[in-house]
Design a protein around this motif. Structure first.
Motif, mmCIF file in Angstrom:
data_model
loop_
_atom_site.group_PDB
_atom_site.id
_atom_site.type_symbol
_atom_site.label_atom_id
_atom_site.label_comp_id
_atom_site.label_asym_id
_atom_site.label_seq_id
_atom_site.Cartn_x
_atom_site.Cartn_y
_atom_site.Cartn_z
ATOM 1 N N ASP A 419 11.136 -1.871 -2.097
ATOM 2 C CA ASP A 419 10.111 -2.761 -2.192
ATOM 3 C C ASP A 419 9.492 -2.960 -0.911
ATOM 4 O OD1 ASP A 419 12.264 -3.265 -0.541
ATOM 5 O OD2 ASP A 419 12.811 -5.298 -1.547
ATOM 6 N N ILE A 420 9.398 -1.875 -0.126
ATOM 7 C CA ILE A 420 8.621 -1.765 1.142
ATOM 8 C C ILE A 420 7.103 -2.033 0.739
ATOM 9 C CG2 ILE A 420 8.467 0.765 1.165
ATOM 10 C CD1 ILE A 420 8.864 0.741 4.132
ATOM 11 N N LYS A 421 6.537 -2.811 1.779
ATOM 12 C CA LYS A 421 5.074 -2.801 1.827
ATOM 13 C C LYS A 421 4.442 -1.910 3.190
ATOM 14 C CE LYS A 421 1.191 -6.060 2.139
ATOM 15 N NZ LYS A 421 0.610 -7.440 2.440
ATOM 16 N N ILE A 422 3.546 -1.039 3.123
ATOM 17 C CA ILE A 422 3.074 -0.309 3.811
ATOM 18 C C ILE A 422 1.815 -0.462 4.160
ATOM 19 C CG2 ILE A 422 2.614 2.098 4.737
ATOM 20 C CD1 ILE A 422 5.128 2.874 2.974
ATOM 21 N N GLU A 423 1.093 -0.855 5.357
ATOM 22 C CA GLU A 423 -0.243 -0.845 5.703
ATOM 23 C C GLU A 423 -0.626 -0.041 6.857
ATOM 24 O OE1 GLU A 423 -2.612 -3.027 4.761
ATOM 25 O OE2 GLU A 423 -1.621 -3.936 3.210
ATOM 26 N N LYS A 424 -1.985 0.597 6.914
ATOM 27 C CA LYS A 424 -2.421 1.440 7.822
ATOM 28 C C LYS A 424 -3.472 0.601 8.824
ATOM 29 C CE LYS A 424 -2.813 5.138 5.005
ATOM 30 N NZ LYS A 424 -3.289 6.736 4.854
ATOM 31 N N LYS A 425 -3.373 0.801 10.134
ATOM 32 C CA LYS A 425 -4.237 0.393 11.064
ATOM 33 C C LYS A 425 -4.443 1.508 11.990
ATOM 34 C CE LYS A 425 -4.386 -3.657 8.961
ATOM 35 N NZ LYS A 425 -5.449 -4.187 8.118
ATOM 36 N N LYS A 426 -5.654 1.137 12.576
ATOM 37 C CA LYS A 426 -6.156 2.561 13.644
ATOM 38 C C LYS A 426 -5.357 2.685 14.758
ATOM 39 C CE LYS A 426 -10.895 3.406 11.728
ATOM 40 N NZ LYS A 426 -12.259 3.490 12.103
ATOM 41 N N THR A 427 -5.379 1.387 15.321
ATOM 42 C CA THR A 427 -4.869 1.244 16.694
ATOM 43 C C THR A 427 -3.676 0.209 16.960
ATOM 44 O OG1 THR A 427 -6.202 -0.645 17.257
ATOM 45 C CG2 THR A 427 -7.277 1.254 17.757
#
Length: 475
Positions: A419-427
């Protein structure tokens, strides 16, 4: 003559260059110049990057600078060349050229070991070095010793040759980069500690065997009366199959530590009770319970067992327990930053390898929010994925390795059932801002990067301090 005077006398009239003006070579340049040695500071970077005030102070002492693209051009004129510990000798052509010309190539740590008049306790390993080194120094200080702490922990010790005496104790953290050229030590460590060995730093060493051999340098030159501390729970035979377990390299007296089972000589934890004992020749002494240790994580119980094994006979058990009950941890190592909006924020910027990530995630014993990502040092990320799926509810990736880590997780067989939530950000800044908006009351947030910091910062310390600044400015 003092140790410093002996060394200065041996190089009087020589031209000395220090290549790479980092945390070790900067104070060493100051030390040499203040003793009248003709000193040259060499770095590809400019004074602004090194630090204008630091450079000004060196110039006032007479230090000459050779900076920029052609910073190595002055080396043929030098008699002695100090490489920074991060410059590996077998991968830099100019080092071989210096040796061919008959110049001495050395490091500040090699000089310190040769001239240090006191006992030396030296610590190396893939993980746990800094915390273990710090624990050893704090235990000794509480016992009343005058301790000089330095090495890879961030302080040069060669300049301390002006102050250190035979009655003091030097506690030194050593990396594989430092140990690589420290073979045949003239002044061997009285206590040599190898916390563990794992596959890491393969972006810098030419092979895993070179990395392991560097660690072996710490103990293979000891005498029979000196102490070696090894991890009874670790396989020290990692590397080429021709190498045997590092325990067979011990020349002194072998002491071990374990959190899984008793050992004949050394410290161990009873898994059922959490009691930590020291045992020698079958005789056990209760030192503390794991609950006395206020810094979180099973790996820190290991660090205490390591430190106890290193200083037993020099420090009373009561003082060891006092340190456990009062020491809040080393900066950037599961360091508590603040609580904001019911969310606790931790800084684990030192977690630059999968094994450190695993320890950092397990330390809290619950699902947490993690900020991860940085530069790529070639580590296999798959070993940490099961722990990410087990202990992370929200993962915010950033930096150069964000896609690599993301792909590693989503392609893992158990990912679809998690049930993991993953987000990607640049910095990092964007990642912290996202976490601030999305973490919920009662959450724990940890900066646990799994990677070095070089894509956005000079070092993991700079990354950790920037993270703390961002968190502390929440309002």
């Amino acid at each position: 003559m003092t140790p410093a005077e002996k060394y200065i006398e041996s190089i009087k009239g020589k031209k000395v260059a220090l290549v790479g003006m980092g945390v070790a070579n900067l104070p060493c340049a100051k030390f040499l110049a203040s003793h009248g040695i003709e000193t040259y500071a060499c770095d590809r970077r400019d004074k602004e990057y090194i630090g204008k005030e630091k450079c000004k102070e060196l110039e006032q002492l007479g230090v000459h600078f050779s900076l920029g693209e052609n910073y190595l051009d002055i080396l043929p004129e030098m008699d002695i060349v100090f490489r920074s510990h991060g410059i590996l000798p077998f991968q830099n052509k100019w080092i071989g050229e210096c040796i061919k010309r008959g110049q001495t190539v050395t490091t500040e740590m090699e000089v310190f070991f040769e001239y240090c008049p006191s006992k030396i306790i030296a610590v190396t390993g893939s993980n746990g070095k800094t915390t273990t080194t710090t624990l050893i120094s704090k235990m000794l200080e509480l016992q009343g010793y005058n301790v000089f702490l330095g090495g890879n922990i961030g302080k040069a010790l060669m300049p301390e040759l002006d102050n250190i005496t035979k009655n003091d104790i030097a506690v030194v953290e050593l990396s594989s980069f430092q140990l690589l050229t420290m073979g045949n030590m003239k002044n061997k460590p009285d206590v040599a500690v190898v916390t563990n060995i794992e596959c890491t730093h393969q972006d810098h060493h030419i092979s895993l065997d070179e990395y392991v051999d560097a660690k072996r340098n710490l103990l293979i030159y000891q005498s029979s009366s000196q102490r070696t501390v090894l991890n009874a729970d670790c396989d020290y035979s990692i590397g080429n199959s021709v190498y045997h377990d590092m325990r067979y390299d011990v020349r002194g007296r072998l002491y071990q530590f374990s959190i899984k089972h008793p050992v004949e000589n050394g410290a161990f934890m009873d898994e059922k009770t959490g009691d930590i004992f020291y045992c020698e020749n079958g005789e056990r002494t209760l030192v503390m319970n794991k609950n006395d240790i206020i810094i979180p994580g099973t790996h820190n119980i290991e660090n205490y067992c390591t430190a106890i094994s290193a200083v037993w006979g020099m420090v009373d058990a009561s003082n060891m327990k006092t340190v456990a009950q009062t020491f809040g941890g080393v900066e950037h190592r599961i360091e508590f930053v603040r609580e904001f909006g019911g969310v606790k924020y931790y800084n684990d910027s030192i977690a630059t390898s999968p094994s450190r990530v695993i320890s950092g995630l397990k330390a809290f014993g619950e699902k947490i929010v993690v900020i991860m990502g940085g530069s790529d040092k070639g580590n296999d990320m798959t070993e940490m994925v099961p722990y990410i799926l087990k202990y992370v509810k929200l993962l915010v990736l950033n930096g150069a390795t964000a896609d690599k880590i993301y792909d590693c997780i989503v392609n893992f067989p158990d990912y679809k059932n998690s049930d993991i939530k993953i987000e990607k950000k640049k910095t990092l800044q964007e990642a912290v801002e996202y976490v601030k908006e999305n973490a919920q009351n009662g959450d724990i947030v940890s900066l646990c990067p799994a990677c070095p910091a070089f894509d956005q910062f000079k070092t993991f310390e700079y990354r950790g301090r920037e993270y703390k600044r961002l968190v502390n400015e929440f309002e």
